[in-house]
Write a protein that holds these residues in place. Structure first.
Motif, PDB file in Angstrom:
ATOM      1  N   ALA A   1       8.548   8.272 -18.892  1.00  9.96           N
ATOM      2  CA  ALA A   1       8.852   7.811 -17.530  1.00  9.96           C
ATOM      3  C   ALA A   1       8.726   9.042 -16.639  1.00  9.96           C
ATOM      4  CB  ALA A   1      10.242   7.197 -17.481  1.00  9.96           C
TER       5      ALA A   1
ATOM      6  N   HIS B   1      16.216  -3.990 -22.039  1.00  4.75           N
ATOM      7  CA  HIS B   1      16.960  -2.797 -21.620  1.00  4.75           C
ATOM      8  C   HIS B   1      18.419  -3.225 -21.562  1.00  4.75           C
ATOM      9  CE1 HIS B   1      17.479   0.968 -19.002  1.00  4.75           C
ATOM     10  NE2 HIS B   1      18.687   0.450 -19.186  1.00  4.75           N
TER      11      HIS B   1
ATOM     12  N   TYR C   1      20.103  -2.380 -13.234  1.00  2.00           N
ATOM     13  CA  TYR C   1      19.291  -2.082 -12.047  1.00  2.00           C
ATOM     14  C   TYR C   1      19.294  -3.280 -11.088  1.00  2.00           C
ATOM     15  CZ  TYR C   1      17.346   1.937 -14.573  1.00  2.00           C
ATOM     16  OH  TYR C   1      17.198   3.079 -15.279  1.00  2.00           O
TER      17      TYR C   1
ATOM     18  N   ASN D   1      15.258   7.578 -12.916  1.00  2.00           N
ATOM     19  CA  ASN D   1      15.715   7.667 -14.313  1.00  2.00           C
ATOM     20  C   ASN D   1      14.533   7.746 -15.262  1.00  2.00           C
ATOM     21  OD1 ASN D   1      18.705   5.546 -14.505  1.00  2.00           O
ATOM     22  ND2 ASN D   1      18.136   7.140 -13.059  1.00  2.00           N
TER      23      ASN D   1
ATOM     24  N   LYS E   1       9.368  -7.362 -21.034  1.00  2.00           N
ATOM     25  CA  LYS E   1      10.608  -6.583 -20.946  1.00  2.00           C
ATOM     26  C   LYS E   1      11.507  -7.169 -19.867  1.00  2.00           C
ATOM     27  CE  LYS E   1      12.810  -2.100 -20.415  1.00  2.00           C
ATOM     28  NZ  LYS E   1      12.785  -0.720 -19.947  1.00  2.00           N
TER      29      LYS E   1
ATOM     30  N   TYR F   1      15.529  -6.590 -17.996  1.00  2.00           N
ATOM     31  CA  TYR F   1      16.580  -5.598 -17.750  1.00  2.00           C
ATOM     32  C   TYR F   1      17.931  -6.274 -17.577  1.00  2.00           C
ATOM     33  CZ  TYR F   1      13.128  -1.896 -16.889  1.00  2.00           C
ATOM     34  OH  TYR F   1      12.128  -0.972 -17.013  1.00  2.00           O
TER      35      TYR F   1
ATOM     36  N   HIS G   1       5.606   4.304 -19.231  1.00  2.00           N
ATOM     37  CA  HIS G   1       5.474   3.812 -17.848  1.00  2.00           C
ATOM     38  C   HIS G   1       4.359   4.606 -17.175  1.00  2.00           C
ATOM     39  CE1 HIS G   1       9.344   1.664 -18.259  1.00  2.00           C
ATOM     40  NE2 HIS G   1       9.627   2.679 -19.067  1.00  2.00           N
TER      41      HIS G   1
ATOM     42  N   SER H   1      17.696   6.791 -18.768  1.00  2.00           N
ATOM     43  CA  SER H   1      18.625   5.697 -19.067  1.00  2.00           C
ATOM     44  C   SER H   1      18.090   4.864 -20.216  1.00  2.00           C
ATOM     45  CB  SER H   1      18.787   4.788 -17.852  1.00  2.00           C
ATOM     46  OG  SER H   1      19.431   5.491 -16.834  1.00  2.00           O
TER      47      SER H   1
ATOM     48  N   HIS I   1      14.774   1.675 -26.381  1.00  2.00           N
ATOM     49  CA  HIS I   1      15.398   2.988 -26.123  1.00  2.00           C
ATOM     50  C   HIS I   1      16.885   3.061 -26.482  1.00  2.00           C
ATOM     51  CE1 HIS I   1      16.445   0.963 -22.405  1.00  2.00           C
ATOM     52  NE2 HIS I   1      15.327   1.242 -21.751  1.00  2.00           N
TER      53      HIS I   1
ATOM     54  N   HIS J   1       5.879   2.040 -25.601  1.00  2.00           N
ATOM     55  CA  HIS J   1       6.831   2.059 -24.480  1.00  2.00           C
ATOM     56  C   HIS J   1       6.549   3.282 -23.622  1.00  2.00           C
ATOM     57  CE1 HIS J   1      11.277   1.500 -23.052  1.00  2.00           C
ATOM     58  NE2 HIS J   1      10.492   1.932 -22.066  1.00  2.00           N
TER      59      HIS J   1
ATOM     60  N   ASP K   1       9.021   6.185 -24.338  1.00  2.00           N
ATOM     61  CA  ASP K   1       9.629   5.822 -23.052  1.00  2.00           C
ATOM     62  C   ASP K   1       9.246   6.861 -21.985  1.00  2.00           C
ATOM     63  OD1 ASP K   1      10.914   4.539 -21.051  1.00  2.00           O
ATOM     64  OD2 ASP K   1      12.945   4.936 -21.757  1.00  2.00           O
TER      65      ASP K   1
END
Ligand code: DUC
Ligand code: ZN
Ligand code: ZN
Length: 484
Positions: free
Chosen positions: A319, A185, A158, A342, A153, A155, A62, A290, A241, A60, A317
């Protein structure tokens, strides 16, 4: 035996299952021998006093990705993979993110292009599904699975990515049919928006209010809801997460019943708290992710979940958003928490944090460390046994750890392109010294040894079994009898 290219001698070798004192022999890209004593290789590494572990898999992160808020991450596939390697990771699975109005096919081709000439370690992709149209569901997802993208994934929050429950069911149904895994998420978007609007109206825009808006109950509600959606179809789901005791307990209860629910947590939830966001001005934006950082009790609940098997995977995660107008503070010191990108960087710190605070402080065994950081990722994301373990025939992806080295974290030690680390000033013990990917030494003596573009794309298989629940698929079977 053919002459070995590389022998790793005398280390304490740990897999998810066992710990032994032995030598490892490597020819080309593969582990070819494991024995008490092996002949010298063309290169011999003395690993006495060191742990020899499977290279980490970070499933995980980005990298070179446009976020749901339309913000480009600071790391590209070069800086992101270099940073990962320095932290003991040899495989990453970042996201190819489908934004509305773009096809999955175009998205995937685009991410291949971004990674191909830059990555220094191996990589696969998950797909973020931003728009599950009929074409995406019926044609593009099955095609992506055939191309080795076997996890998606979605969400629940968002505005640009949030899927309705109906759409979540559509995605889960395709994944269930095709054998893919859905990562979720889980935060209730309406609860967050409702709180945030009132906070902003009352002038509470500082970073610390990000943690108030992203309430633990919003995480728990969405977690519970997606578990029910998963159970309706008997579709496996991985909640990513996880940050709160409420969500952890909800997941644990579902697993105990036998639901196909898996879970992931991340370093920031182990060693940072909401107090980190509470700094003068907008400085706290560096700690806004987040779900958000919570309190000490939440940290303990997450540690307990790592120890008792509620979490199968531990990922960064990562990010990476810069502390400037491109990402964290678009309106300088006037920026409110609603406008900040975030996420926190952590691809390089993920493993040292768990090694120091988990293994060396006695919260986790070394074999649990290996499961949580490598083996379960490989199993869950269709890379096992090529990746994620030390075994004859597996790729020679290995990190050699010195458990005696202690360092105070300073951003100058990092190799990402973010410009800060949320772990600045923390002291951790136990660091990787040599990192090997497919038999190539990638990091040694604090230096990068691998060439840009030498990492390879990994077309992944379907998710394999990971120890968790039994089955509780009665509702799904009854439904299938009726509607197929
Ligand atoms: N979700 C992630 O997975 N990473 C960063 C921010 C977010 O919302
Ligand atoms: Zn997320
Ligand atoms: Zn993420």
């Amino acid at each position: 035996m053919d002459k070995l290219d590389l022998t790793i001698r005398d280390g304490t070798v740990a897999t998810a299952a066992e710990t032994t004192r032995c030598d490892i022999g490597i020819i080309g890209e593969k582990i070819v021998a494991i024995a008490d004593h092996l002949p010298a290789g063309a290169r011999d590494i003395d690993a006495g006093g060191r742990y020899v572990l499977p290279g980490g898999i970070d499933s995980h992160c980005h990298i070179e990705q446009l976020s749901g808020m339309g913000i480009m991450s600071a790391d590209d596939f070069y800086s992101g993979t270099v940073s990962a390697a320095f932290g003991g990771t040899t495989t990453i699975i970042p996201f190819a993110a489908q934004h509305r109005g773009t096809s999955v096919t175009t998205t995937v081709a685009d991410y291949h292009e971004r990674a191909r000439s830059k990555a220094v370690i191996d990589y696969g992709f998950h797909l973020i599904i931003g728009e599950p149209t009929d074409k995406v569901l019926n044609e593009e997802l099955p095609a992506a699975i055939k191309d080795g993208i076997t996890s998606f994934k979605v969400y629940m929050t968002y505005p640009k990515w949030r899927l309705e429950d109906y759409q979540l069911l559509e995605v889960l149904s395709v994944a269930q049919r095709e054998g893919a895994l859905v990562m979720v998420h889980a935060e209730n978007d309406d609860m967050i928006r409702w709180i945030a609007k009132r906070l902003i109206e009352r002038g509470h825009g500082a970073p610390k209010f990000h943690g108030v808006a992203h309430h633990a109950l919003a995480e728990a509600e969405a977690t519970h809801r997606v578990i029910m959606l998963s159970r309706l179809l008997s579709a496996p789901v991985l909640i990513v997460h996880v940050s709160s005791p409420e969500a952890t307990n909800t997941i644990r209860a579902a697993q105990t019943l036998g639901a196909k629910i898996y879970a992931e947590t991340c370093p920031q939830y182990l060693v940072l708290t909401a107090d980190d966001m509470d700094r003068p001005g907008v400085e706290g934006a560096k700690w806004c992710c987040s779900p958000p950082l919570r309190d000490k009790a939440a940290q303990e609940a997450i540690w307990a979940g790592l120890g008792n098997g509620t979490f199968q995977v531990y990922s960064s995660d990562h990010a990476p958003y810069r502390f400037d107008e491109t990402a964290k503070i678009p309106r300088g010191d006037q920026t409110t928490f609603k406008e900040m990108a975030n996420g926190v960087p952590g691809i390089e710190m993920r493993l040292p944090i768990l090694f120091s605070e988990g293994v060396l402080k006695g919260r986790l065994g070394i074999n649990q460390f290996v499961s949580l950081t490598a083996t379960n990722h490989a199993r869950m994301y269709g890379l096992y046994p090529r990746k994620g373990t030390i075994a004859i025939g597996s790729d020679a992806d290995i990190a050699i750890w010195n458990p005696e080295i202690e360092k105070r974290v300073d951003y100058s030690m990092m190799h990402d392109a973010v410009g800060y680390t949320p772990y600045e000033g923390h002291v951790y013990k136990g660091w990787p010294e040599i990192v090997i990917s497919r038999g190539r030494i990638v990091v040694e003596g604090g230096e990068l040894k691998a060439a840009r573009g030498s990492g390879q794309y990994l077309a992944r298989g379907l998710p394999g079994p990971v120890a968790v629940a039994g089955t509780i698929d009665g509702p799904a079977r009854q439904l299938r009898n009726l509607i197929g």
